[in-house]
Structure formats: C-alpha cells, structure tokens
Design an enzyme around this catalytic site. Structure first.
Site, PDB file in Angstrom:
ATOM      1  CG  PHE A 129      34.756   6.534  13.975  1.00 50.75           C
ATOM      2  CD1 PHE A 129      33.999   5.777  13.078  1.00 50.75           C
ATOM      3  CD2 PHE A 129      35.839   5.921  14.599  1.00 50.75           C
ATOM      4  CE1 PHE A 129      34.325   4.453  12.807  1.00 50.75           C
ATOM      5  CE2 PHE A 129      36.170   4.600  14.333  1.00 50.75           C
ATOM      6  CZ  PHE A 129      35.415   3.865  13.431  1.00 50.75           C
ATOM      7  CG  ASP A 214      35.733   7.832  21.543  1.00 49.31           C
ATOM      8  OD1 ASP A 214      36.945   7.604  21.731  1.00 49.31           O
ATOM      9  OD2 ASP A 214      35.052   7.250  20.674  1.00 49.31           O
ATOM     10  CE  LYS A 243      42.223   4.853  16.031  1.00 52.79           C
ATOM     11  NZ  LYS A 243      40.833   5.263  16.132  1.00 52.79           N
TER      12      LYS A 243
HETATM   13  C1  LIG Z   1      39.541   4.480  16.225  1.00 52.94           C
HETATM   14  C2  LIG Z   1      38.472   5.007  17.076  1.00 52.94           C
HETATM   15  C3  LIG Z   1      37.568   4.154  17.747  1.00 52.94           C
HETATM   16  C4  LIG Z   1      37.540   2.661  17.522  1.00 52.94           C
HETATM   17  O1  LIG Z   1      38.718   2.032  17.886  1.00 52.94           O
HETATM   18  P1  LIG Z   1      39.000   0.532  17.365  1.00 52.94           P
HETATM   19  O2  LIG Z   1      40.280   0.172  18.034  1.00 52.94           O
HETATM   20  O3  LIG Z   1      39.112   0.605  15.867  1.00 52.94           O
HETATM   21  O4  LIG Z   1      37.872  -0.315  17.781  1.00 52.94           O
HETATM   22  C5  LIG Z   1      36.652   4.718  18.613  1.00 52.94           C
HETATM   23  N1  LIG Z   1      36.608   6.047  18.808  1.00 52.94           N
HETATM   24  C6  LIG Z   1      37.444   6.893  18.187  1.00 52.94           C
HETATM   25  C7  LIG Z   1      37.360   8.355  18.477  1.00 52.94           C
HETATM   26  C8  LIG Z   1      38.392   6.406  17.289  1.00 52.94           C
HETATM   27  O5  LIG Z   1      39.202   7.252  16.641  1.00 52.94           O
END
Ligand SMILES: *Cc1c(COP(=O)(O)O)cnc(C)c1O
Length: 394
Positions: A129, A214, A243
């Site tokens: 994701f 990521d 986050k």
């Molecule tokens: C939440 C998340 C995203 C996206 O972040 P947003 O602030 O919702 O755009 C991207 N990569 C990972 C691993 C995530 O958990």
C-alpha cells in the site's frame, strides 16, 4: 444515514469529542482505549502536552507564509531528520501519498538526469500500500484500488513480498528502482525479514537501481527504531515518511541521499502547504519527544510485553485467534479461519478497544507509542473478554 460526504469509507457510528493520551471519548463520555491511533498517526497519543504547547505557540505567531520565503523551523526539522537518518535532503508535503509521489518523481528524474530516461520502471511488492494518488495506486498494484480508474499510471511491476528470486528476475533494462515497505501495514502486518532488505540493497547496488522504502506507517518510532529499516542495518536511497511524523497534524516528508535529492532543482517540484510553519513546529515537537533519552527504549520494552501477552492470548483462545505478527507496536492479530476480522474488531470496539483491520483477516493493533504496562493489561483484558464472547456466541 444520509451524508453530504462522498461515501468512501465504511465508517463506524462512533464520533469522538476529545482525546487524552491513549484514550478517546465520545459525545456520551464513553471512554475507548485507542489502539488504532488514527491509523498509526497519533504516535504520541492525543493532546500530548508538548505538542499542544508547540501548536498553541505557533498558532499565535505564524501559520503559513508559502515556500516563497525562508522557513527556519523547516530548515531545522530537515537537518534533524537528516542527522537521525541516512538522508541528506528532505522535501516536505502533507500526506503519505504525496511523499511517495515525490519519491517516484525523484526516481524518474534521477535517471533522466543520468542520461538514461528509458529507466523509469519501479518494482513494488504484492500486498503493498503506497497511497491513493494515481501513481500511488499504480505502485500499490491492488485491483480493489485501481478498479474504475483506468488507465493506470505506467511503469510498475509487482513481485511477491519477501521473494528475492522473483525480484531479481523482474529487473530489466527499464528498471529504475525497487519500492518496498519494511513492514507492510495495510497488507496484513508483514515485516520484511532483515535479510530480505539486505539482499534488496545488494541487488539495487548490483544493477544500479535506487532503493526506495515506504516508511509512512512503519516509521517514526513505531517498530522501536526511529525507522523500521534500521533493524536490517541497510539504508535506502529514498524514503517516504508521514503518519506519525506529524502526530496528528497533516504532514509528510520525502527523504533522500544527496545525489538523489540534488536532482530536484528550482521549479521541479512543489507544494503550497508543504513544510509550512505550523507543520514544521509540530514536526519538531514530535521529534523532541521521540529523540529524548529512553523514548525508543520504552517503545521496545512495552512492545515486548504486549507481544508476549498477545501470544498467551492466542494460545488461550484458539477458537478465535490464529497468531500474532508484526514488529514493535505495529502488530497484527490473525483471526482463525471462519472468524472475520471485522467481527472481532467490532466486538473489541463494543468492549472499549479501538483497532484497525488489515488484509489477511488481521486485526491491526497500533497503540500510541506512549502506552505503558497498564494499557497493555487493559487491552489484553478486553481482547480476552471479546474472544470469550465470540467463542460462546460467534
Ligand atoms: C497510509 C500510507 C500511505 C498513504 O498515506 P496518506 O497520508 O493516506 O496519503 C502510503 N504508504 C503507506 C505504507 C501507508 O501506510
């Protein structure tokens, strides 16, 4: 219930009015232990005094002025993030997706600048994701997120997470980078074995690729290190963070080595809000707390206790639970076949514990990093009770 909001979420009926530490309170003053943390965002819990003070102070001084001007607090935060990581340059934005997007643009521009514009493809993992922008859903590669949004952004290949042979076999003359989450969050709480990350680093070096982590969900102290890849001993060339980075204030960062970050020059990328004084004050406040002596030791100590207690609970409740997985305070409770994670999550909520679902029939536990053993006791009691109820009347 009709709503003027686009119906993009399966929302619970709960509406919270305030938060305090690890707890949220609804309009009827019902108290919930928050092991969702706004999906790993409220890393320091709710209304942490140091953050409240930083926001209040900044709110009375300057909210926004644009990147047309110097933002000293942003310079300071970037320097601190670089000092704490592999990175030598930072771009601030507002969401995880944008930080990923910035990293993907860096990858393309890096090879364009190196005279190899044909190298633009990125190999990512199944179950990944990376966010919800057009490029991020293409990077994630999940049919459920891509469906209806064709044509997908070009340039992404997918291989099984953790499989080095597949990764190596997917590399071609157009490959530019490897993109992975050191711990897959949405994908079901799957930590990459440290050896896999080490092998990805070696592979990237062997083929002249960029390695892009990521860490939007698994970073910022969540696994007991400031960033999860530190457990493996290798570093990426590019990393997305968000986050927990803002602890509840929308902010994100794309971090890069000097040679990669240097490809962004005046006008090549931008964001109106990104790195504004308000966000930078908050980001510095979050780092103040996380960099304080003993903070990450505390995360490691409490996560060990929680993990052990969860493993005992799994043993005691085989009718509902099948296992525990994860790293630090990014944990997943695997539900037994025939038990839906959504049902367990709903039961936990009824009993006062907030959690998040994940792929693979998993209930994700993402407590704020400030919890202590008393919160663990409370959470385990609720999980026990909920499992007992489900065993009695599924
Ligand atoms: C939440 C998340 C995203 C996206 O972040 P947003 O602030 O919702 O755009 C991207 N990569 C990972 C691993 C995530 O958990």
């Amino acid at each position: 219930m009709t709503s003027a909001l686009m119906q993009t979420y399966a929302r619970s009926d709960l509406a919270f009015e305030r938060g305090e530490g690890a707890y949220l309170f609804d309009g009827h003053d019902r108290k919930f232990l928050d092991f969702a943390s706004g999906i790993a965002v409220n890393a320091l819990g709710h209304c942490h005094p140091h953050m409240v003070e930083a926001v209040a102070k900044q709110a009375g001084k300057l909210w926004h002025c644009s990147n047309l001007y110097q933002i000293p607090e942003g310079e300071r935060l970037a320097e601190r993030l670089c000092a704490a990581t592999f990175a030598e340059s930072v771009f601030f934005s507002n969401s995880g997706s944008e930080a990923v997007e910035c990293g993907l643009k860096l990858v393309r521009k890096y090879f364009d600048g190196a005279g190899a514009p044909e190298r633009y493809r990125v190999i990512a993992c199944e179950g990944a994701f990376h966010g919800r922008t057009l490029a991020a859903i293409a990077a994630g590669g999940q049919e459920k997120h891509l469906n209806g949004f064709d044509p997908a952004v070009e340039g992404f290949d997918h291989v099984s997470f953790g499989n080095l042979n597949e990764m190596r076999a997917a590399i071609g003359p157009e490959t530019a980078a490897i993109l992975v989450e050191p711990v897959q969050g949405e994908g079901g709480v799957n930590p990459a074995p440290p050896q896999y990350l080490q092998e990805l680093r070696q592979t990237a070096d062997e083929f002249g690729l960029l390695l892009f982590f990521d860490e939007v969900q698994c970073g910022m102290g969540r696994t007991g290190k400031l960033f999860a890849h530190e457990w493996s001993g290798v570093t990426p060339d590019v990393m997305a963070s968000a986050k927990g980075l803002g602890g509840g204030f929308p902010m994100a960062a794309c971090l890069a080595t000097k040679k990669v970050g240097a490809v962004m020059t005046t006008g090549s990328h931008g964001s109106t809000y990104g790195g504004n004084p308000m966000a930078m004050a908050v980001g510095n406040a979050v780092l103040d707390v996380m960099e304080a002596d003993g903070f990450l030791d505390g995360v490691n100590a409490v996560s060990k206790i929680l993990r052990g207690r969860l493993e005992e609970t799994v043993q005691a409740r085989p009718g509902v639970l099948a296992g525990v997985r994860g790293l630090g305070l990014l944990l997943g409770l695997e539900c037994q076949e025939g038990v839906a994670n959504a049902d367990l999550k709903a039961r936990l909520q009824d009993n006062g514990l907030l959690t998040v679902g994940a792929a693979g029939n998993v209930v994700r536990l993402l407590p704020p990093l400030i919890i202590d053993e008393s919160h663990v006791d409370e959470a385990i009691a609720i999980i026990e009770k909920s499992c007992a109820e489900m065993e009695e009347s599924p």
